[in-house]
Design an enzyme around this catalytic site. Sequence first.
Site, mmCIF file in Angstrom:
data_model
loop_
_atom_site.group_PDB
_atom_site.id
_atom_site.type_symbol
_atom_site.label_atom_id
_atom_site.label_comp_id
_atom_site.label_asym_id
_atom_site.label_seq_id
_atom_site.Cartn_x
_atom_site.Cartn_y
_atom_site.Cartn_z
ATOM 1 N N HIS A 227 -0.704 1.943 9.632
ATOM 2 C CA HIS A 227 -0.331 1.349 8.357
ATOM 3 C C HIS A 227 0.876 0.425 8.477
ATOM 4 O O HIS A 227 1.674 0.538 9.402
ATOM 5 C CB HIS A 227 -0.003 2.443 7.340
ATOM 6 C CG HIS A 227 -1.159 3.333 7.044
ATOM 7 N ND1 HIS A 227 -0.993 4.616 6.574
ATOM 8 C CD2 HIS A 227 -2.501 3.152 7.147
ATOM 9 C CE1 HIS A 227 -2.190 5.172 6.394
ATOM 10 N NE2 HIS A 227 -3.107 4.300 6.742
ATOM 11 N N LYS B 293 10.764 3.261 8.486
ATOM 12 C CA LYS B 293 10.388 4.644 8.193
ATOM 13 C C LYS B 293 11.106 5.586 9.150
ATOM 14 O O LYS B 293 11.260 5.286 10.332
ATOM 15 C CB LYS B 293 8.890 4.856 8.388
ATOM 16 C CG LYS B 293 8.008 4.090 7.434
ATOM 17 C CD LYS B 293 6.536 4.324 7.741
ATOM 18 C CE LYS B 293 5.637 3.534 6.821
ATOM 19 N NZ LYS B 293 4.213 3.742 7.153
ATOM 20 N N TYR C 24 8.572 11.682 5.412
ATOM 21 C CA TYR C 24 9.195 10.454 5.893
ATOM 22 C C TYR C 24 9.904 9.709 4.783
ATOM 23 O O TYR C 24 9.499 9.701 3.637
ATOM 24 C CB TYR C 24 8.201 9.560 6.632
ATOM 25 C CG TYR C 24 7.002 9.087 5.842
ATOM 26 C CD1 TYR C 24 6.951 7.811 5.310
ATOM 27 C CD2 TYR C 24 5.904 9.916 5.659
ATOM 28 C CE1 TYR C 24 5.848 7.366 4.615
ATOM 29 C CE2 TYR C 24 4.790 9.492 4.969
ATOM 30 C CZ TYR C 24 4.767 8.210 4.446
ATOM 31 O OH TYR C 24 3.674 7.787 3.746
ATOM 32 N N ASP D 124 -8.729 3.733 6.106
ATOM 33 C CA ASP D 124 -8.468 3.699 7.545
ATOM 34 C C ASP D 124 -9.750 3.488 8.343
ATOM 35 O O ASP D 124 -9.741 2.809 9.370
ATOM 36 C CB ASP D 124 -7.740 4.961 7.997
ATOM 37 C CG ASP D 124 -6.308 5.018 7.469
ATOM 38 O OD1 ASP D 124 -5.787 3.979 7.021
ATOM 39 O OD2 ASP D 124 -5.711 6.112 7.499
#
Length: 187
Positions: free
Chosen positions: A62, A72, A132, A170
């Site tokens: 991503h 991140k 995250y 995905d």
Amino acid sequence: MQIEETELPGVLILTPRVFGDARGSFCEAWNRATLQGLGIDLDFVQDNQSISAPVGTVRGLHYQVPPHAQDKLVRVGHGAILDVAVDVRVGSPTYGRWVGVELTAGNARQLLVPKGFLHGFVTREPDTVVLYKTTDVYAPDCDGAVHFADPDLGIDWGIDPASAVLSDKDARAPRFADWTSPFTYEA
């Protein structure tokens, strides 16, 4: 906080000091002042959590395009993952290269994935909880993905790609060769 560099400049492994006793353990996963003193100055604005029930769940690869590109900081609250970052900054000497790091609840390691990198992970234990922080909010109109099992990237996920548990997004993600990176390398 221990900081390790990876083969990809800017992608860092952060390992906090863990204090344990008969009750369990404690660690300080993030401290702005401590990390600023170590040269990491990020303004996190959102915390995310994903729970993946089956082993072999893949989330990624991503990214979010500017103006909502995200740094991140990824860690595991329960279970284990192989966490992957891929350099997609056009002009970078490491363009198209990837690094994978095992993150578990037990090892307390965290992976810092800067803007300009694809990010994804595969679960290695059932009921894995991934936490995250991001430096920008989720923006659906800036969201994108590249197929995790693209042969041009050659990522060793440690599973048979045909058995991966994927979202529809995905599964339909484009191949790396059919995708144009919105990120540029700045030395």
